[in-house]
Design an enzyme around this catalytic site. Sequence first.
Site, mmCIF file in Angstrom:
data_model
loop_
_atom_site.group_PDB
_atom_site.id
_atom_site.type_symbol
_atom_site.label_atom_id
_atom_site.label_comp_id
_atom_site.label_asym_id
_atom_site.label_seq_id
_atom_site.Cartn_x
_atom_site.Cartn_y
_atom_site.Cartn_z
ATOM 1 N N GLU A 70 1.160 -0.937 0.132
ATOM 2 C CA GLU A 70 -0.504 -0.015 -0.066
ATOM 3 C C GLU A 70 0.779 1.749 -0.186
ATOM 4 O OE1 GLU A 70 -2.935 0.177 -0.738
ATOM 5 O OE2 GLU A 70 -3.883 -1.783 -0.463
ATOM 6 N N TYR A 112 -6.584 6.161 4.783
ATOM 7 C CA TYR A 112 -7.212 5.284 3.525
ATOM 8 C C TYR A 112 -6.376 4.252 3.995
ATOM 9 C CZ TYR A 112 -5.917 2.451 -0.844
ATOM 10 O OH TYR A 112 -5.650 1.471 -1.721
ATOM 11 N N ASP A 139 -9.531 5.132 -2.815
ATOM 12 C CA ASP A 139 -8.224 5.701 -2.971
ATOM 13 C C ASP A 139 -9.149 6.356 -4.245
ATOM 14 O OD1 ASP A 139 -8.601 3.894 -4.503
ATOM 15 O OD2 ASP A 139 -6.655 3.113 -4.512
HETATM 16 N N1 ADE Z 1 -3.566 -0.187 -5.309
HETATM 17 C C1 ADE Z 1 -3.713 0.643 -4.273
HETATM 18 N N2 ADE Z 1 -3.476 -0.422 -3.501
HETATM 19 C C2 ADE Z 1 -3.729 -1.635 -4.462
HETATM 20 C C3 ADE Z 1 -3.571 -2.995 -4.267
HETATM 21 N N3 ADE Z 1 -3.343 -4.175 -2.794
HETATM 22 N N4 ADE Z 1 -3.827 -3.594 -5.030
HETATM 23 C C4 ADE Z 1 -3.664 -3.241 -6.323
HETATM 24 N N5 ADE Z 1 -4.137 -2.481 -6.350
HETATM 25 C C5 ADE Z 1 -3.939 -0.873 -5.256
#
Ligand code: ADE
Length: 344
Positions: free
Chosen positions: A51, A132, A150
């Site tokens: 993340e 987030y 997000d």
């Molecule tokens: N964008 C933000 N977090 C994500 C995740 N865990 N997998 C794929 N895209 C992402």
Amino acid sequence: MSTKAKLPFADLSDHLLDWYAVTARDLPWRVGPTDRANGVKADPYRVWLAEIMLQQTTVPHATRYYLAFTQRWPKVTDLAAASDEDVMAAWAGLGYYARARNLLKCAREVAALGAWPDTVEGLRKLPGIGPYTAGAVAALAFNRRAAAVDGNVDRVFARLMALKGEWKAEKEVIKTTVQTLVPADRPAEFAEALMDLGATVCTPKSPNCLICPLTKMCAASAEGQPARYPIKPKKKAVPTRYGHLYVAVDSTGGILTERRPDKGLLGGMLGLPTSDWLEGKRGDPTFPLDADWNQAGEVRHVFTHFALELIVWRADVGEARGWMPRDEVADGLPSVFAKGVRVV
Ligand code: ADE
């Protein structure tokens, strides 16, 4: 006949999860639908690390870094025990170094606690974890009924609801809506499915409504111009700063580097010598050592709040000084410096 009005999006999560079951992206930090159904649990360290990296960059770029980090530091306690220098160097190229500093702080706090907090509120108290990330880690790693909203999820819901109002206020509406839709039994997959939908179907410029599992309930698709949404306020142009970048090369091809001051942009990172960066004008060059300096080109790099244009100077000092090998500079230093080395 029931007089109860049908909730908006009452069957959204069913459609979304059915779609996800057959289309889920295979990502190295993800426990896929089959494994999840078989009881495999996500590792909060890996979820969190991904993340933080993904806030910074795209999935393909983050994947390289994610694999390198998890190979070198397989557990949060390994990362917590790493030196600041090693972690900052491994982060180089991802940008926004305050994140790397917080990453390490967070790993050390979790190591000291002995375990990850498993609620949104608990996660929120850790360094570098905003609303987030707390929502995402709580949902993905601990199956909490948390909303992880997000930019991708914002876009999906701005379209589903054809939101036309002031963007900040609309974001609150979206967050509340998503929160009510998270299914109690599968929060992690709900979050993952929304991420996949935003990344692969409901994309910023050319949403593919023909294959979208939610088209029938999408107000923007019904209007016919889904890419109009989200309607965002106009961006302010970022100012440009100007300066000079100095590439001193020794007889082995090594390059002079220097550590940047802890405070400020790229704080504490290894970089190349530069002049001050000034807005509106470029000062005279102030070379870091006496040599025959020649202009080699220019680099431009856009940071969050300003763009930077540097004239790149090169000098060959004609003897071995034990400086950093060129490849390490090009691969390991923050992008603006790596670009400078590629110019000479
Ligand atoms: N964008 C933000 N977090 C994500 C995740 N865990 N997998 C794929 N895209 C992402």
